[in-house]
Every structure is written in C-alpha cells, then in structure tokens.
Design a protein around this motif. Structure first.
Motif, PDB file in Angstrom:
ATOM      1  N   GLN A  75     -11.972 -19.879  26.945  1.00 32.34           N
ATOM      2  CA  GLN A  75     -13.058 -19.159  27.598  1.00 32.34           C
ATOM      3  C   GLN A  75     -12.656 -18.636  28.974  1.00 32.34           C
ATOM      4  OE1 GLN A  75     -15.955 -18.107  26.543  1.00 32.34           O
ATOM      5  NE2 GLN A  75     -15.808 -19.082  24.545  1.00 32.34           N
ATOM      6  N   LYS A  76     -11.893 -19.431  29.710  1.00 33.69           N
ATOM      7  CA  LYS A  76     -11.534 -19.051  31.086  1.00 33.69           C
ATOM      8  C   LYS A  76     -10.742 -17.746  31.135  1.00 33.69           C
ATOM      9  CE  LYS A  76      -9.780 -21.110  35.313  1.00 33.69           C
ATOM     10  NZ  LYS A  76      -9.236 -22.316  35.927  1.00 33.69           N
ATOM     11  N   SER A  77      -9.746 -17.603  30.250  1.00 34.20           N
ATOM     12  CA  SER A  77      -8.903 -16.403  30.254  1.00 34.20           C
ATOM     13  C   SER A  77      -9.375 -15.356  29.250  1.00 34.20           C
ATOM     14  CB  SER A  77      -7.454 -16.779  29.940  1.00 34.20           C
ATOM     15  OG  SER A  77      -7.362 -17.293  28.618  1.00 34.20           O
ATOM     16  N   LYS A  78     -10.332 -15.733  28.394  1.00 37.06           N
ATOM     17  CA  LYS A  78     -10.851 -14.837  27.343  1.00 37.06           C
ATOM     18  C   LYS A  78      -9.726 -14.374  26.415  1.00 37.06           C
ATOM     19  CE  LYS A  78     -15.066 -14.726  28.984  1.00 37.06           C
ATOM     20  NZ  LYS A  78     -15.904 -15.821  28.613  1.00 37.06           N
ATOM     21  N   GLN A  79      -8.803 -15.296  26.112  1.00 36.32           N
ATOM     22  CA  GLN A  79      -7.663 -14.992  25.251  1.00 36.32           C
ATOM     23  C   GLN A  79      -7.419 -16.131  24.272  1.00 36.32           C
ATOM     24  OE1 GLN A  79      -4.230 -14.549  27.743  1.00 36.32           O
ATOM     25  NE2 GLN A  79      -4.710 -12.442  28.272  1.00 36.32           N
ATOM     26  N   TYR A  80      -6.783 -15.783  23.151  1.00 37.75           N
ATOM     27  CA  TYR A  80      -6.304 -16.805  22.225  1.00 37.75           C
ATOM     28  C   TYR A  80      -4.950 -17.293  22.709  1.00 37.75           C
ATOM     29  CZ  TYR A  80      -9.780 -16.317  18.559  1.00 37.75           C
ATOM     30  OH  TYR A  80     -10.940 -16.348  17.838  1.00 37.75           O
ATOM     31  N   LYS A  81      -4.749 -18.586  22.604  1.00 36.78           N
ATOM     32  CA  LYS A  81      -3.466 -19.230  22.884  1.00 36.78           C
ATOM     33  C   LYS A  81      -3.260 -20.279  21.799  1.00 36.78           C
ATOM     34  CE  LYS A  81      -2.577 -17.373  26.953  1.00 36.78           C
ATOM     35  NZ  LYS A  81      -1.464 -16.520  27.195  1.00 36.78           N
ATOM     36  N   PHE A  82      -2.015 -20.715  21.636  1.00 36.05           N
ATOM     37  CA  PHE A  82      -1.808 -21.861  20.776  1.00 36.05           C
ATOM     38  C   PHE A  82      -2.246 -23.088  21.558  1.00 36.05           C
ATOM     39  CE2 PHE A  82       1.358 -19.290  18.359  1.00 36.05           C
ATOM     40  CZ  PHE A  82       0.704 -19.369  17.149  1.00 36.05           C
ATOM     41  N   VAL A  83      -3.014 -23.953  20.898  1.00 34.35           N
ATOM     42  CA  VAL A  83      -3.501 -25.169  21.531  1.00 34.35           C
ATOM     43  C   VAL A  83      -3.162 -26.355  20.642  1.00 34.35           C
ATOM     44  CG1 VAL A  83      -5.325 -23.997  22.818  1.00 34.35           C
ATOM     45  CG2 VAL A  83      -5.829 -24.922  20.554  1.00 34.35           C
ATOM     46  N   ARG A  84      -2.986 -27.490  21.270  1.00 34.35           N
ATOM     47  CA  ARG A  84      -2.600 -28.701  20.541  1.00 34.35           C
ATOM     48  C   ARG A  84      -3.773 -29.244  19.731  1.00 34.35           C
ATOM     49  NH1 ARG A  84       1.282 -33.423  22.517  1.00 34.35           N
ATOM     50  NH2 ARG A  84       1.232 -34.596  20.573  1.00 34.35           N
ATOM     51  N   LEU A  85      -3.473 -29.611  18.493  1.00 35.11           N
ATOM     52  CA  LEU A  85      -4.442 -30.256  17.617  1.00 35.11           C
ATOM     53  C   LEU A  85      -4.085 -31.736  17.582  1.00 35.11           C
ATOM     54  CD1 LEU A  85      -6.762 -29.911  15.523  1.00 35.11           C
ATOM     55  CD2 LEU A  85      -4.985 -29.722  13.790  1.00 35.11           C
ATOM     56  N   SER A  86      -4.946 -32.584  18.139  1.00 35.21           N
ATOM     57  CA  SER A  86      -4.632 -34.014  18.197  1.00 35.21           C
ATOM     58  C   SER A  86      -5.368 -34.816  17.136  1.00 35.21           C
ATOM     59  CB  SER A  86      -4.947 -34.568  19.584  1.00 35.21           C
ATOM     60  OG  SER A  86      -6.305 -34.331  19.895  1.00 35.21           O
ATOM     61  N   SER A  87      -6.461 -34.260  16.632  1.00 30.32           N
ATOM     62  CA  SER A  87      -7.244 -34.964  15.622  1.00 30.32           C
ATOM     63  C   SER A  87      -8.117 -33.949  14.896  1.00 30.32           C
ATOM     64  CB  SER A  87      -8.131 -36.021  16.277  1.00 30.32           C
ATOM     65  OG  SER A  87      -9.111 -36.467  15.372  1.00 30.32           O
ATOM     66  N   GLU A  88      -8.251 -34.119  13.601  1.00 34.23           N
ATOM     67  CA  GLU A  88      -9.119 -33.208  12.861  1.00 34.23           C
ATOM     68  C   GLU A  88     -10.591 -33.526  13.086  1.00 34.23           C
ATOM     69  OE1 GLU A  88      -9.095 -34.133   8.399  1.00 34.23           O
ATOM     70  OE2 GLU A  88      -7.164 -34.835   9.130  1.00 34.23           O
ATOM     71  N   ASP A  89     -10.868 -34.643  13.774  1.00 36.16           N
ATOM     72  CA  ASP A  89     -12.248 -35.008  14.076  1.00 36.16           C
ATOM     73  C   ASP A  89     -12.726 -34.417  15.397  1.00 36.16           C
ATOM     74  OD1 ASP A  89     -12.330 -36.576  11.778  1.00 36.16           O
ATOM     75  OD2 ASP A  89     -11.540 -38.318  12.851  1.00 36.16           O
ATOM     76  N   ASN A  90     -11.821 -33.857  16.162  1.00 37.64           N
ATOM     77  CA  ASN A  90     -12.130 -33.357  17.498  1.00 37.64           C
ATOM     78  C   ASN A  90     -12.298 -31.845  17.522  1.00 37.64           C
ATOM     79  OD1 ASN A  90     -12.630 -34.757  19.781  1.00 37.64           O
ATOM     80  ND2 ASN A  90     -10.509 -34.923  20.451  1.00 37.64           N
ATOM     81  N   LEU A  91     -12.948 -31.268  16.519  1.00 39.49           N
ATOM     82  CA  LEU A  91     -13.036 -29.818  16.400  1.00 39.49           C
ATOM     83  C   LEU A  91     -14.428 -29.303  16.723  1.00 39.49           C
ATOM     84  CD1 LEU A  91     -11.003 -29.308  13.109  1.00 39.49           C
ATOM     85  CD2 LEU A  91     -10.194 -29.105  15.459  1.00 39.49           C
TER      86      LEU A  91
END
Length: 130
Positions: free
Chosen positions: A21-37
């Motif tokens: 939201q801050k940059s209004k861009q897509y970036k690759f982000v780390r997925l640490s848990s499938e429950d944290n979505l």
C-alpha cells in the motif's frame, strides 16, 4: 494441501507477489505461513504483513498465465506484474498451465517475460529460452 507447504516446512524462502500500500506497487513478499493471508487487490490472497524480498535472490519461479507459446512466451492479465518483478533476476522460470493454454506463437511486446519450461497436466515443454 498446498504445493508450497513442503518448502515452508523445509525452511525454504517462499515468495509470492504482494501489493504494498505504501508504494502502491507489487513486490515479491515472503510467505511464512498459509494461515497468515489476507485478500489483496483482485481478490488474490497475500501475506497480512508483507515483507519485501529482492527479486535477484530468487532461484526458481513458478508463473501462472492465461496462455503460453511453446517458445516460452507468456500472456498474463495485462498488468505486467511478473514482467516487472522478474526483470532483474536470473531465476529459472517455469510456466504452469493446462495443456489447452499452450497455443501457437503469438505476438509479444519487448518487455514480455519468457519462461524456460512449461508444465501442464499432459507434458513438460523445454522452451528455446534456455
């Protein structure tokens, strides 16, 4: 079960596209848990607290698409998200789709991403991009 569960359980770094939201861009982000979505733009699940990852550190990328050519061209949804995110990486790129989505050659734009392999439910295709 999700296909990435194995990688999460073996302490691999799994990344997914996330909208910041801050940059209004897509970036690759780390997925640490499938429950944290959380549901992001376009109703795509993404991590609740996205932690950006440098795309140059990615070794392997599985890419969805609307269509692929046997030569490795990929048609997405027209936003260029994956094209931009993977522009600076040497990661092995694997397109994932159903076999009917592999079509004859089509025109590509200069920035369009090419994949190294295509995996369908019927075959594996090594493209000429390697």
């Amino acid at each position: 079960p999700k296909y990435y569960t194995h990688f999460l359980e073996t302490a691999r770094v799994v990344v997914v596209p996330g909208f910041l939201q801050k940059s209004k861009q897509y970036k690759f982000v780390r997925l640490s848990s499938e429950d944290n979505l959380n549901i992001g733009p376009y109703q795509i699940p993404q991590p609740l607290k996205p932690l950006p990852v440098d795309s140059r550190s990615i070794d392997l990328a599985f890419l969805p698409g609307l269509a692929f050519s046997e030569g490795g061209l990929r048609v997405g949804y027209g936003k260029g998200v994956y094209d931009r995110l993977l522009a600076d990486t040497d990661a092995l790129k694997i397109g994932v789709c159903f076999d009917f989505q592999v079509i004859d050659n089509f025109n590509a734009e200069i920035h369009d991403l090419r994949v190294d392999f295509i995996i369908t439910e019927k075959r594996n295709i090594a493209t000429h991009n390697i």
